[in-house]
Design an enzyme around this catalytic site. Structure first.
Site, short mmCIF file in Angstrom:
data_model
loop_
_atom_site.label_atom_id
_atom_site.label_comp_id
_atom_site.label_asym_id
_atom_site.label_seq_id
_atom_site.Cartn_x
_atom_site.Cartn_y
_atom_site.Cartn_z
N ARG A 161 -55.64 27.09 -11.01
CA ARG A 161 -55.64 26.77 -9.80
C ARG A 161 -55.86 25.14 -9.81
NH1 ARG A 161 -58.14 30.32 -4.82
NH2 ARG A 161 -61.05 29.86 -6.14
N ASP A 171 -61.11 33.81 2.93
CA ASP A 171 -60.42 32.56 3.87
C ASP A 171 -59.73 32.89 4.39
OD1 ASP A 171 -62.04 30.24 2.35
OD2 ASP A 171 -60.95 30.19 0.97
N HIS A 220 -62.97 26.54 -7.44
CA HIS A 220 -64.08 26.53 -7.07
C HIS A 220 -65.30 26.62 -8.96
CE1 HIS A 220 -63.69 26.94 -2.47
NE2 HIS A 220 -62.70 28.26 -2.59
N GLU A 229 -53.94 31.43 3.83
CA GLU A 229 -55.26 32.02 3.26
C GLU A 229 -56.12 30.91 4.82
OE1 GLU A 229 -57.45 30.02 0.56
OE2 GLU A 229 -56.44 28.55 -0.06
#
Length: 255
Positions: free
Chosen positions: A71, A176, A46, A150
């Site tokens: 990540r 999430d 993200h 998630e």
């Protein structure tokens, strides 16, 4: 004095201070370490960080004395091998829902016979201070493959995911997860079902001998998650910390 491995640091007497980087700037990542974070996670899912700037950021974190985490984007398991080659010590894979997902990720994280990671860690060897042979023989144990829990499917398959060889831990995305558990798709970090699910992840991860982390958007959430028993919780993001510090400075000036 030799720096302890990330695995050893996570097993220490107190929780590791872990920051979260979204901005594509090696200097920003280095400053986070020098300001007190002992590890920094680069967010290629993200955040604005991409594979072009990630090598320099990983090196900046390591050179400043921190542990370098990253990540990957959803499903881009091949990126994990490249990040390891550039010096990442932990790679986190989002939206893992099944044991098959976890196996596909682990294959790119571990050298044979445990996985199928291709050998070419020139930069990682330099940053580790080890010989090439020492890095190769120790990498499967010293680098951590961590999967994100998630979704409802991930919770249902949690024991099977934790049992996958090569998976070293789990990481909860509370937003999430709370959205997935909600009947109306609304986030709710304080809802009882979200907290109960996070407690379950901790319980099952620890029973399996795995590390377990969570994303904490602020200090109160970090304290909560550590109180639930998580091995570590990341604190905020560089973007939010910059905004908070800016607002505080302006407020101080303007009285």
């Amino acid at each position: 004095m030799e720096r302890p491995s990330l695995r050893a640091a996570l097993a220490g007497a107190r929780p590791l201070r872990v920051g979260w980087s979204c901005l594509p700037d090696p200097l920003a990542a280095e400053i986070m370490v020098r300001a007190g974070f002992e590890a920094v996670l680069l967010d290629l899912q993200h955040g604005v960080i991409d594979m072009g700037v990630a090598p320099a950021m990983l090196a900046a974190v390591r050179a400043a004395g921190g542990h370098a985490l990253a990540r990957i984007p959803v499903g881009e398991y091949q990126s994990a091998s490249r990040l390891l080659d550039w010096g990442a010590e932990m790679v986190v894979a989002p939206m893992i829902e099944t044991a098959d997902d976890a196996r596909a990720f682990a294959a790119f994280m571990k050298y044979p016979p445990d996985g199928q990671r291709s050998y070419g860690p020139a930069r990682a060897v330099q940053l580790s201070g080890l010989s090439a042979d020492a890095y190769r023989t120790s990498a499967n144990g010293s680098t951590l493959a961590v999967v994100m829990i998630e979704t409802r499917a991930a919770l249902a398959n949690l024991d099977a995911i934790l049992a996958v060889p090569g998976i070293d831990g789990v990481f909860v995305g509370p937003y999430d997860l709370s959205i997935a558990l909600s009947p109306d798709g609304e986030p709710g970090l304080d809802r009882s079902d979200t907290i109960a699910a996070m407690e379950r992840v901790v319980r099952q991860a620890k029973a399996a001998g795995k590390v377990c982390g969570a994303f904490g958007a602020n200090a109160a959430l970090v304290r909560r998650y550590l109180g639930l028993g998580f091995t570590f919780a990341t604190l905020s993001t560089d973007m939010d910390l910059l905004a908070v510090a800016t607002r505080a400075a302006i407020a101080e000036v303007e009285g």
